[in-house]
Design a protein around this motif. Sequence first.
Motif, PDB file in Angstrom:
ATOM      1  N   ALA A   5      41.309 -21.321  30.899  1.00 35.07           N
ATOM      2  CA  ALA A   5      41.425 -20.007  30.826  1.00 35.07           C
ATOM      3  C   ALA A   5      40.131 -19.507  30.856  1.00 35.07           C
ATOM      4  O   ALA A   5      39.213 -20.177  30.255  1.00 35.07           O
ATOM      5  CB  ALA A   5      41.916 -19.478  29.349  1.00 35.07           C
ATOM      6  N   ALA A   9      39.122 -14.634  28.356  1.00 35.56           N
ATOM      7  CA  ALA A   9      40.167 -14.840  27.960  1.00 35.56           C
ATOM      8  C   ALA A   9      40.232 -15.759  26.339  1.00 35.56           C
ATOM      9  O   ALA A   9      41.009 -15.394  25.481  1.00 35.56           O
ATOM     10  CB  ALA A   9      41.262 -15.440  28.978  1.00 35.56           C
ATOM     11  N   GLN A  10      39.317 -16.594  26.543  1.00 34.82           N
ATOM     12  CA  GLN A  10      39.441 -17.470  25.166  1.00 34.82           C
ATOM     13  C   GLN A  10      38.871 -16.571  24.068  1.00 34.82           C
ATOM     14  O   GLN A  10      39.363 -16.727  23.122  1.00 34.82           O
ATOM     15  CB  GLN A  10      38.591 -18.745  25.485  1.00 34.82           C
ATOM     16  N   ALA A  12      39.228 -13.588  23.906  1.00 33.90           N
ATOM     17  CA  ALA A  12      40.235 -12.442  23.628  1.00 33.90           C
ATOM     18  C   ALA A  12      41.153 -13.197  22.435  1.00 33.90           C
ATOM     19  O   ALA A  12      41.878 -12.488  21.473  1.00 33.90           O
ATOM     20  CB  ALA A  12      40.917 -12.033  24.756  1.00 33.90           C
ATOM     21  N   LEU A  13      41.392 -14.416  22.534  1.00 35.75           N
ATOM     22  CA  LEU A  13      42.316 -15.137  21.558  1.00 35.75           C
ATOM     23  C   LEU A  13      41.639 -14.842  20.251  1.00 35.75           C
ATOM     24  O   LEU A  13      42.471 -15.129  19.185  1.00 35.75           O
ATOM     25  CB  LEU A  13      42.257 -16.680  22.122  1.00 35.75           C
ATOM     26  N   SER A 176      44.606  -6.859  23.530  1.00 37.19           N
ATOM     27  CA  SER A 176      43.952  -8.131  23.437  1.00 37.19           C
ATOM     28  C   SER A 176      44.755  -8.915  23.882  1.00 37.19           C
ATOM     29  O   SER A 176      44.208  -9.980  24.910  1.00 37.19           O
ATOM     30  CB  SER A 176      43.856  -8.778  22.004  1.00 37.19           C
ATOM     31  N   ALA A 177      46.207  -9.172  23.778  1.00 36.44           N
ATOM     32  CA  ALA A 177      46.983 -10.488  24.456  1.00 36.44           C
ATOM     33  C   ALA A 177      46.909 -10.180  25.953  1.00 36.44           C
ATOM     34  O   ALA A 177      47.174 -10.868  26.757  1.00 36.44           O
ATOM     35  CB  ALA A 177      48.388 -10.276  23.911  1.00 36.44           C
ATOM     36  N   ILE A 180      45.086 -12.398  28.240  1.00 38.64           N
ATOM     37  CA  ILE A 180      45.098 -13.874  27.971  1.00 38.64           C
ATOM     38  C   ILE A 180      46.229 -14.476  28.539  1.00 38.64           C
ATOM     39  O   ILE A 180      47.224 -13.807  28.813  1.00 38.64           O
ATOM     40  CB  ILE A 180      45.083 -14.063  26.340  1.00 38.64           C
ATOM     41  N   LEU A 184      48.099 -19.831  27.503  1.00 38.63           N
ATOM     42  CA  LEU A 184      47.537 -20.054  26.495  1.00 38.63           C
ATOM     43  C   LEU A 184      47.921 -19.305  24.969  1.00 38.63           C
ATOM     44  O   LEU A 184      47.768 -19.956  24.149  1.00 38.63           O
ATOM     45  CB  LEU A 184      45.827 -19.404  26.945  1.00 38.63           C
ATOM     46  N   ILE A 185      48.555 -18.261  25.382  1.00 38.39           N
ATOM     47  CA  ILE A 185      49.104 -17.525  24.194  1.00 38.39           C
ATOM     48  C   ILE A 185      50.406 -18.403  23.781  1.00 38.39           C
ATOM     49  O   ILE A 185      50.408 -18.526  22.478  1.00 38.39           O
ATOM     50  CB  ILE A 185      49.946 -16.286  24.914  1.00 38.39           C
ATOM     51  N   TYR A 188      48.654 -21.038  21.774  1.00 40.90           N
ATOM     52  CA  TYR A 188      48.349 -20.362  20.426  1.00 40.90           C
ATOM     53  C   TYR A 188      49.261 -20.206  19.585  1.00 40.90           C
ATOM     54  O   TYR A 188      49.146 -20.588  18.102  1.00 40.90           O
ATOM     55  CB  TYR A 188      47.534 -19.209  20.734  1.00 40.90           C
ATOM     56  N   VAL A 230      40.225 -25.246  27.818  1.00 41.61           N
ATOM     57  CA  VAL A 230      40.592 -24.626  26.349  1.00 41.61           C
ATOM     58  C   VAL A 230      40.517 -25.907  25.588  1.00 41.61           C
ATOM     59  O   VAL A 230      41.110 -27.034  25.656  1.00 41.61           O
ATOM     60  CB  VAL A 230      41.983 -24.099  26.419  1.00 41.61           C
TER      61      VAL A 230
END
Length: 248
Positions: A5, A9-10, A12-13, A176-177, A180, A184-185, A188, A230
Amino acid sequence: MTVKADPTAQAALLELQAQDAILAQLQHRRNTLPEIARITELEAQIKDVDGTRIELDTQVSDLTREQKKADTEVEMVKTRRTRDEERLNSGAVSNPKDLASLQHELVALERRISTLEDAELEIMEKLEEAQTGLAVVQGDLDSLKADRDEQVAARDAAIEVLDQQAADTQAERGTSAAGIPVDLITLYDKVRGQYGVGAAALRARRCEGCRLEINGADLRELAAAPEDEVLRCPECSRILIRTPESGL
Ligand SMILES: [Zn+2]
Protein backbone atom coordinates in the motif's frame (compact mmCIF):
# COMPACT_ATOMS: atom_id res chain seq x y z
CA MET A 1 1.59 -12.81 2.01
CA THR A 2 2.98 -9.32 1.81
CA VAL A 3 0.42 -6.56 1.61
CA LYS A 4 1.36 -3.51 -0.39
CA ALA A 5 0.00 0.00 0.00
CA ASP A 6 1.38 3.43 -0.73
CA PRO A 7 2.76 5.42 2.25
CA THR A 8 -0.27 7.78 2.29
CA ALA A 9 -2.63 4.81 2.67
CA GLN A 10 -0.39 3.40 5.39
CA ALA A 11 -0.43 6.74 7.21
CA ALA A 12 -4.24 6.79 6.93
CA LEU A 13 -4.23 3.47 8.80
CA LEU A 14 -2.79 5.29 11.82
CA GLU A 15 -5.71 7.73 11.66
CA LEU A 16 -8.04 4.75 11.49
CA GLN A 17 -6.31 3.24 14.52
CA ALA A 18 -6.69 6.51 16.44
CA GLN A 19 -10.38 6.71 15.52
CA ASP A 20 -10.93 3.09 16.53
CA ALA A 21 -9.24 3.81 19.86
CA ILE A 22 -11.65 6.73 20.39
CA LEU A 23 -14.62 4.53 19.44
CA ALA A 24 -13.50 1.82 21.88
CA GLN A 25 -13.05 4.42 24.59
CA LEU A 26 -16.51 5.89 23.93
CA GLN A 27 -18.02 2.40 24.05
CA HIS A 28 -16.21 1.72 27.32
CA ARG A 29 -17.47 4.98 28.83
CA ARG A 30 -20.98 4.16 27.62
CA ASN A 31 -20.82 0.76 29.37
CA THR A 32 -19.32 2.07 32.59
CA LEU A 33 -21.32 5.26 33.19
CA PRO A 34 -21.55 5.78 36.97
CA GLU A 35 -25.32 6.24 36.56
CA ILE A 36 -25.66 2.61 35.41
CA ALA A 37 -24.30 1.22 38.69
CA ARG A 38 -26.33 3.74 40.69
CA ILE A 39 -29.54 2.77 38.86
CA THR A 40 -28.92 -0.93 39.59
CA GLU A 41 -28.35 -0.06 43.25
CA LEU A 42 -31.52 2.06 43.40
CA GLU A 43 -33.61 -0.61 41.64
CA ALA A 44 -32.51 -3.13 44.29
CA GLN A 45 -33.45 -0.69 47.08
CA ILE A 46 -36.80 0.06 45.43
CA LYS A 47 -37.57 -3.66 45.22
CA ASP A 48 -36.64 -4.10 48.86
CA VAL A 49 -38.66 -1.11 50.12
CA ASP A 50 -41.61 -2.03 47.92
CA GLY A 51 -41.64 -5.45 49.59
CA THR A 52 -41.97 -3.72 52.98
CA ARG A 53 -44.68 -1.44 51.57
CA ILE A 54 -46.70 -4.45 50.37
CA GLU A 55 -46.36 -6.08 53.81
CA LEU A 56 -47.54 -2.91 55.58
CA ASP A 57 -50.33 -2.40 53.07
CA THR A 58 -51.58 -5.92 53.79
CA GLN A 59 -51.34 -5.22 57.54
CA VAL A 60 -53.41 -2.05 57.14
CA SER A 61 -56.09 -3.93 55.15
CA ASP A 62 -56.20 -6.79 57.65
CA LEU A 63 -56.36 -4.45 60.66
CA THR A 64 -59.03 -2.28 59.02
CA ARG A 65 -61.14 -5.40 58.51
CA GLU A 66 -60.47 -6.54 62.11
CA GLN A 67 -61.37 -3.12 63.43
CA LYS A 68 -64.68 -3.08 61.53
CA LYS A 69 -65.46 -6.56 62.82
CA ALA A 70 -64.65 -5.51 66.40
CA ASP A 71 -66.77 -2.39 65.97
CA THR A 72 -69.76 -4.45 64.74
CA GLU A 73 -69.40 -6.74 67.75
CA VAL A 74 -69.38 -3.80 70.16
CA GLU A 75 -72.45 -2.35 68.46
CA MET A 76 -74.30 -5.66 68.67
CA VAL A 77 -73.67 -6.01 72.39
CA LYS A 78 -74.60 -2.34 72.95
CA THR A 79 -77.88 -2.87 71.07
CA ARG A 80 -78.62 -5.79 73.33
CA ARG A 81 -77.83 -3.67 76.40
CA THR A 82 -80.16 -0.90 75.21
CA ARG A 83 -82.91 -3.45 74.67
CA ASP A 84 -82.39 -4.92 78.17
CA GLU A 85 -82.31 -1.44 79.73
CA GLU A 86 -85.56 -0.55 77.97
CA ARG A 87 -87.16 -3.74 79.25
CA LEU A 88 -85.92 -2.98 82.75
CA ASN A 89 -87.14 0.61 82.67
CA SER A 90 -90.50 -0.26 81.11
CA GLY A 91 -91.50 -2.13 84.23
CA ALA A 92 -92.68 -5.04 82.11
CA VAL A 93 -90.51 -7.41 84.08
CA SER A 94 -91.91 -7.67 87.59
CA ASN A 95 -91.00 -11.19 88.57
CA PRO A 96 -88.04 -10.77 91.01
CA LYS A 97 -86.28 -13.78 89.61
CA ASP A 98 -86.53 -12.48 86.02
CA LEU A 99 -85.57 -9.02 87.22
CA ALA A 100 -82.44 -10.36 88.92
CA SER A 101 -81.59 -12.35 85.82
CA LEU A 102 -81.98 -9.24 83.64
CA GLN A 103 -79.81 -7.15 85.95
CA HIS A 104 -77.27 -9.93 86.03
CA GLU A 105 -77.24 -9.99 82.23
CA LEU A 106 -76.80 -6.22 82.10
CA VAL A 107 -73.70 -6.47 84.32
CA ALA A 108 -72.33 -9.23 82.10
CA LEU A 109 -73.02 -7.16 78.96
CA GLU A 110 -71.27 -4.16 80.49
CA ARG A 111 -68.20 -6.30 81.16
CA ARG A 112 -68.35 -7.76 77.64
CA ILE A 113 -68.57 -4.25 76.11
CA SER A 114 -65.57 -3.15 78.11
CA THR A 115 -63.53 -6.18 77.01
CA LEU A 116 -64.53 -5.72 73.36
CA GLU A 117 -63.76 -2.00 73.43
CA ASP A 118 -60.33 -2.69 74.91
CA ALA A 119 -59.65 -5.19 72.13
CA GLU A 120 -60.89 -2.71 69.51
CA LEU A 121 -58.65 0.00 70.94
CA GLU A 122 -55.69 -2.32 70.70
CA ILE A 123 -56.50 -3.05 67.06
CA MET A 124 -56.86 0.68 66.36
CA GLU A 125 -53.48 1.36 67.88
CA LYS A 126 -51.89 -1.32 65.72
CA LEU A 127 -53.71 0.04 62.70
CA GLU A 128 -52.48 3.56 63.36
CA GLU A 129 -48.92 2.25 63.75
CA ALA A 130 -49.18 0.33 60.47
CA GLN A 131 -50.63 3.37 58.70
CA THR A 132 -47.82 5.59 59.97
CA GLY A 133 -45.25 2.99 58.92
CA LEU A 134 -46.88 2.70 55.51
CA ALA A 135 -46.79 6.48 54.99
CA VAL A 136 -43.07 6.58 55.88
CA VAL A 137 -42.24 3.66 53.59
CA GLN A 138 -44.33 5.16 50.79
CA GLY A 139 -42.38 8.41 51.19
CA ASP A 140 -39.07 6.52 51.06
CA LEU A 141 -40.24 4.67 47.99
CA ASP A 142 -41.32 7.86 46.22
CA SER A 143 -37.98 9.51 46.91
CA LEU A 144 -36.03 6.42 45.74
CA LYS A 145 -38.08 6.34 42.54
CA ALA A 146 -37.52 10.05 41.95
CA ASP A 147 -33.78 9.50 42.49
CA ARG A 148 -33.85 6.55 40.07
CA ASP A 149 -35.74 8.57 37.42
CA GLU A 150 -33.18 11.35 37.78
CA GLN A 151 -30.31 8.88 37.28
CA VAL A 152 -32.04 7.34 34.26
CA ALA A 153 -32.42 10.80 32.70
CA ALA A 154 -28.75 11.59 33.45
CA ARG A 155 -27.66 8.26 31.97
CA ASP A 156 -29.73 8.80 28.82
CA ALA A 157 -28.36 12.33 28.40
CA ALA A 158 -24.77 11.03 28.78
CA ILE A 159 -25.45 8.24 26.28
CA GLU A 160 -26.84 10.73 23.80
CA VAL A 161 -23.64 12.82 23.98
CA LEU A 162 -21.40 9.73 23.70
CA ASP A 163 -23.43 8.36 20.79
CA GLN A 164 -23.16 11.67 18.98
CA GLN A 165 -19.39 11.65 19.49
CA ALA A 166 -19.24 8.05 18.27
CA ALA A 167 -21.29 8.94 15.18
CA ASP A 168 -18.93 11.84 14.41
CA THR A 169 -15.86 9.61 14.88
CA GLN A 170 -17.47 6.89 12.78
CA ALA A 171 -17.96 9.41 9.97
CA GLU A 172 -14.31 10.49 10.21
CA ARG A 173 -13.32 6.83 10.21
CA GLY A 174 -15.25 6.36 6.99
CA THR A 175 -13.23 9.15 5.39
CA SER A 176 -9.94 7.65 6.61
CA ALA A 177 -10.91 4.15 5.48
CA ALA A 178 -11.82 5.39 1.99
CA GLY A 179 -8.12 5.97 1.23
CA ILE A 180 -6.96 2.53 2.37
CA PRO A 181 -6.91 -0.58 0.13
CA VAL A 182 -9.29 -3.35 1.15
CA ASP A 183 -6.58 -5.97 1.76
CA LEU A 184 -4.79 -3.63 4.18
CA ILE A 185 -8.03 -2.94 6.05
CA THR A 186 -8.65 -6.69 6.22
CA LEU A 187 -5.17 -7.28 7.65
CA TYR A 188 -5.64 -4.40 10.07
CA ASP A 189 -9.00 -5.78 11.29
CA LYS A 190 -7.46 -9.22 11.77
CA VAL A 191 -4.50 -7.89 13.78
CA ARG A 192 -6.79 -5.58 15.77
CA GLY A 193 -9.03 -8.56 16.59
CA GLN A 194 -5.95 -10.36 17.99
CA TYR A 195 -4.15 -7.55 19.78
CA GLY A 196 -6.71 -4.80 20.34
CA VAL A 197 -4.49 -2.33 18.51
CA GLY A 198 -3.95 -3.14 14.83
CA ALA A 199 -1.45 -0.56 13.66
CA ALA A 200 1.31 1.35 15.41
CA ALA A 201 3.75 4.04 14.39
CA LEU A 202 7.48 3.45 14.32
CA ARG A 203 9.14 6.37 16.07
CA ALA A 204 12.75 6.62 17.19
CA ARG A 205 13.22 2.92 16.43
CA ARG A 206 10.45 2.05 18.84
CA CYS A 207 7.13 0.37 17.98
CA GLU A 208 4.43 2.46 19.62
CA GLY A 209 2.24 -0.62 19.89
CA CYS A 210 4.44 -2.70 22.16
CA ARG A 211 6.79 0.14 23.16
CA LEU A 212 9.83 -2.05 22.44
CA GLU A 213 12.90 -0.79 20.68
CA ILE A 214 13.59 -2.74 17.54
CA ASN A 215 17.00 -4.39 17.45
CA GLY A 216 19.67 -3.62 14.87
CA ALA A 217 19.19 -6.63 12.56
CA ASP A 218 15.42 -6.20 12.41
CA LEU A 219 15.85 -2.47 11.97
CA ARG A 220 18.14 -2.98 8.99
CA GLU A 221 15.58 -5.34 7.45
CA LEU A 222 12.82 -2.78 7.95
CA ALA A 223 14.98 -0.01 6.49
CA ALA A 224 15.63 -2.12 3.38
CA ALA A 225 11.95 -2.78 2.73
CA PRO A 226 10.32 -0.81 -0.10
CA GLU A 227 8.17 2.04 1.12
CA ASP A 228 4.96 0.50 -0.24
CA GLU A 229 5.51 -2.73 1.65
CA VAL A 230 3.33 -3.03 4.74
CA LEU A 231 5.62 -3.84 7.66
CA ARG A 232 4.91 -5.81 10.83
CA CYS A 233 6.56 -5.24 14.18
CA PRO A 234 9.05 -8.10 14.74
CA GLU A 235 8.16 -8.01 18.47
CA CYS A 236 4.36 -7.71 18.58
CA SER A 237 3.29 -8.41 14.96
CA ARG A 238 1.24 -5.24 14.75
CA ILE A 239 1.25 -3.37 11.46
CA LEU A 240 4.17 -0.99 11.74
CA ILE A 241 3.80 2.36 10.02
CA ARG A 242 6.95 4.30 9.16
CA THR A 243 6.97 7.99 10.07
CA PRO A 244 9.49 10.76 9.29
CA GLU A 245 10.84 10.16 12.84
CA SER A 246 11.20 6.39 12.47
CA GLY A 247 14.95 6.47 12.92
CA LEU A 248 15.56 4.07 10.05
ZN1 LIG B 1 5.44 -3.82 18.38
